[in-house]
Design an enzyme around this catalytic site. Structure first.
Site, PDB file in Angstrom:
ATOM      1  N   ASP A  24       0.825  -1.212   0.000  1.00  0.00           N
ATOM      2  CA  ASP A  24       0.000   0.000   0.000  1.00  0.00           C
ATOM      3  C   ASP A  24       0.857   1.259   0.000  1.00  0.00           C
ATOM      4  O   ASP A  24       0.499   2.260  -0.625  1.00  0.00           O
ATOM      5  CB  ASP A  24      -0.912   0.011   1.225  1.00  0.00           C
ATOM      6  N   CYS A  39       1.103  -8.155   5.036  1.00  0.00           N
ATOM      7  CA  CYS A  39       0.685  -6.775   4.822  1.00  0.00           C
ATOM      8  C   CYS A  39      -0.814  -6.603   4.618  1.00  0.00           C
ATOM      9  O   CYS A  39      -1.579  -7.558   4.676  1.00  0.00           O
ATOM     10  CB  CYS A  39       1.491  -6.165   3.689  1.00  0.00           C
ATOM     11  N   ASP A  40      -1.190  -5.375   4.307  1.00  0.00           N
ATOM     12  CA  ASP A  40      -2.540  -4.852   4.500  1.00  0.00           C
ATOM     13  C   ASP A  40      -3.688  -5.728   4.003  1.00  0.00           C
ATOM     14  O   ASP A  40      -4.584  -6.086   4.748  1.00  0.00           O
ATOM     15  CB  ASP A  40      -2.653  -3.480   3.828  1.00  0.00           C
ATOM     16  N   LYS A  41      -3.724  -6.020   2.711  1.00  0.00           N
ATOM     17  CA  LYS A  41      -4.872  -6.754   2.154  1.00  0.00           C
ATOM     18  C   LYS A  41      -4.621  -8.252   2.105  1.00  0.00           C
ATOM     19  O   LYS A  41      -5.557  -9.033   1.956  1.00  0.00           O
ATOM     20  CB  LYS A  41      -5.209  -6.249   0.737  1.00  0.00           C
ATOM     21  N   GLU A  69      -6.766   4.750  -0.582  1.00  0.00           N
ATOM     22  CA  GLU A  69      -6.391   5.324   0.712  1.00  0.00           C
ATOM     23  C   GLU A  69      -5.911   6.752   0.504  1.00  0.00           C
ATOM     24  O   GLU A  69      -5.263   7.062  -0.496  1.00  0.00           O
ATOM     25  CB  GLU A  69      -5.288   4.497   1.370  1.00  0.00           C
ATOM     26  N   SER A  84      -5.206   5.198   5.119  1.00  0.00           N
ATOM     27  CA  SER A  84      -4.152   4.313   5.579  1.00  0.00           C
ATOM     28  C   SER A  84      -4.183   4.250   7.092  1.00  0.00           C
ATOM     29  O   SER A  84      -4.573   5.213   7.769  1.00  0.00           O
ATOM     30  CB  SER A  84      -2.789   4.856   5.121  1.00  0.00           C
TER      31      SER A  84
END
Length: 552
Positions: A78, A119-121, A442, A468
């Protein structure tokens, strides 16, 4: 074994032949086939070291009588995708990852899964896949990155975004910014602040899908490798005892996750992801539940970007178990919830230490009397909006000001960096929702520019996009319905007065209902920003942020 459908009987000679072509023996084909999903790539710092963990996982699986079979999953950073058109892809990639894991596991009839993430997703996507497949599954993350050091102060990569805002105002030189960027992200791991990556790794631990300590052991420590080997061994215990995600991902587990999320001050993106995971697990949760729990659970931690602590500090303070045990002592945790240890959450946290009063404060002396996230409603967001209230300065908990309206994130950034946003303004960035973005970008670049310009204590930003986990300030996202669906955010005009009251959970456009109806009647949507490829298909299928931006 599920995999017998692939490898047992005389009609499966071709399938066995193909498996033997990969190096498997007749003895191997008598054993469970365990998928090892490795999201390693050479682009993302949170994933650059995951092959080391995959090797440890595979040794653990083999030691307990399984056959580990590694396959990849994509991973988008991201932070690298931030601030340009590439940011349209991370949230939609959540669906791609979940679908690809489902395809591999079902296509080859794998018996169990070890999911290597960071990480994020990627982390929520893997949990979605585990819930959907409902075969024995366990997660191991790559761990948090350690903080960087600049002029004796700890920093992280997100601080460079704010520093860019200072460069624009002449408060910082480009040379000094370059010195910051050289040290802000010192090595492998998920960005060391409490962004979405570390928030979701914490959620995997409290939901019960990963082992204790999974979310806090720093990426560079040898204990991370040891935990990966343990995870490989533990998947065989789950397989032998038929402990599947459906036995773990209960309503009680989601209550636990939301409570811990509020106590740590997690990323606002956790709302989207927990709702999406719950949807796959067949558990009903809604926005109202997040706000209900937020009003009961005080924020016990104060991590960057809003605070001064980093995830490595929580590891040395005793891990996520400290937070969980403190909440359990006040009746806010279902201690009988089952986890991948084969034990209950209560058993997992039994030996946890007491809060240290700094990294984790005791329940009766919190950083904030409510949880980290608040759900706002009003005529501007009748279906809800989300704010990470733990990262909002007290001066901005209530605010009234004129709207400055932008239909594209880049236009808003240009105005902020160009000095066109002044004290009191409410920046509106719309047509950036799940459908309108598409992909619900984001907004760290504009919020960091606001902070860097010294306006975070008197300028708010409202969007149907999202933020974010590194965002701080009065940043209100997930406004639903989004602009592309004719939500009230599409009807705002420059100069309209916006009223924000976070303690009262309200978000309103100060015009009368008659005027609002007239504007709605005259409204026409913008044409799609993307007309071909995956994002065009995604935009047609994705639901509102109110439901977790799930694809129906």
């Amino acid at each position: 074994m599920r995999s017998d459908a692939v490898k047992k009987g005389y009609t499966r000679a071709t399938q066995r032949s193909l498996l033997k072509a990969t190096g498997l023996s007749d003895e191997d084909l008598k054993k469970p086939l365990v998928g090892v999903v490795n999201s390693f790539n050479e682009i993302v710092p949170g994933h650059i070291h995951l092959t080391e963990l995959a090797n440890m996982v595979k040794s653990g699986v083999a030691a307990e009588g399984g056959v580990p079979l590694e396959f990849p999953a994509i991973a988008i950073c991201d932070g690298i995708a931030m601030g340009h058109s590439g940011m349209r892809y991370p949230l939609p990639s959540r669906e791609l990852i979940a679908d690809s894991i489902e395809s591999m596991a079902e296509g080859h009839q794998l018996d169990a899964l070890v999911l290597i993430t960071n990480c994020d997703k990627i982390t929520p996507a893997m949990m979605m896949a585990a819930a959907r497949l409902d075969i024995p599954s366990i997660m191991i993350s790559g761990g948090p990155m350690e903080a960087g050091i600049h002029r004796g102060q700890r920093i992280d990569g997100s601080k460079c975004y704010e520093a860019a805002g200072r460069v624009a105002t002449g408060d910082l030189s480009e040379e000094e910014l370059r010195k910051m960027e050289d040290v802000a992200s010192p090595g492998c791991g998920a960005c060391g602040l409490l962004g979405t990556a570390n928030s979701m790794n914490m959620m995997s631990e409290i939901l019960g899908l990963s082992l204790p300590w999974n979310s806090t052991i720093p990426a560079t420590l040898a204990k991370r490798k040891a935990l990966a080997k343990t995870a490989g061994k533990q998947i065989m215990h789950l397989f032998k005892n038929d402990i599947r995600p459906s036995k773990i991902l209960t309503r009680e587990a989601f209550d636990n996750a939301i409570a811990v999320d509020m106590a740590i001050g997690g990323s606002s993106n956790t709302v989207l992801h927990l709702m999406a995971i719950a949807n796959e697990a067949g558990v009903e949760i809604d926005l109202e539940l997040f706000d209900e729990i937020s009003r009961k659970v005080p924020r016990l931690c104060h991590f960057s970007p809003g605070g001064s602590f980093y995830l490595q500090d929580l590891y040395y303070a005793g891990g996520l178990q400290v937070v969980t045990k403190e909440l359990a002592a006040h009746g806010l945790i279902h201690t009988d919830a089952l986890t991948v240890t084969g034990k209950t959450m209560g058993e997992n946290i039994a030996e946890a230490t007491a809060p240290d009063s700094e990294v984790v404060r005791p329940f009766d002396n919190p950083y904030y009397p409510e949880g980290g996230i608040a759900v706002l409603k009003g005529n501007l967001a009748p279906e809800g909006a989300i704010v990470k209230q733990s990262a909002v300065d007290k001066e901005m908990l209530t605010h009234k000001g004129p709207a400055r309206v932008f239909d594209l994130e880049e236009d808003a950034v240009e105005a902020i960096l160009g000095g066109k946003i002044v004290e009191g303004d409410v920046v509106i960035v719309r047509y950036e929702g799940p459908k309108g973005g598409p992909g619900m970008r984001e907004m760290l670049t504009p919020t960091a520019a606001i902070a860097g310009a010294g306006l975070d204590k008197n300028v708010a930003l409202i969007t149907d996009g999202r933020f974010s986990g590194a965002t701080r300030g009065a940043s209100i996202g997930h406004v639903s319905p989004e602009a592309s669906e004719g939500g009230a955010i599409a009807l705002i005009k420059d100069g309209d007065i916006i009223e924000i009251d976070i303690p009262k959970r309200s978000l309103n456009l100060a015009i009368d209902e008659k005027e609002l109806k007239a504007r709605r009647k005259a409204w026409t949507p913008l044409p799609p920003k993307v007309s071909k490829g995956y994002l065009a298909r995604y935009a047609k299928c994705v639901s509102s942020a109110r439901y977790g931006a799930i694809v129906r």
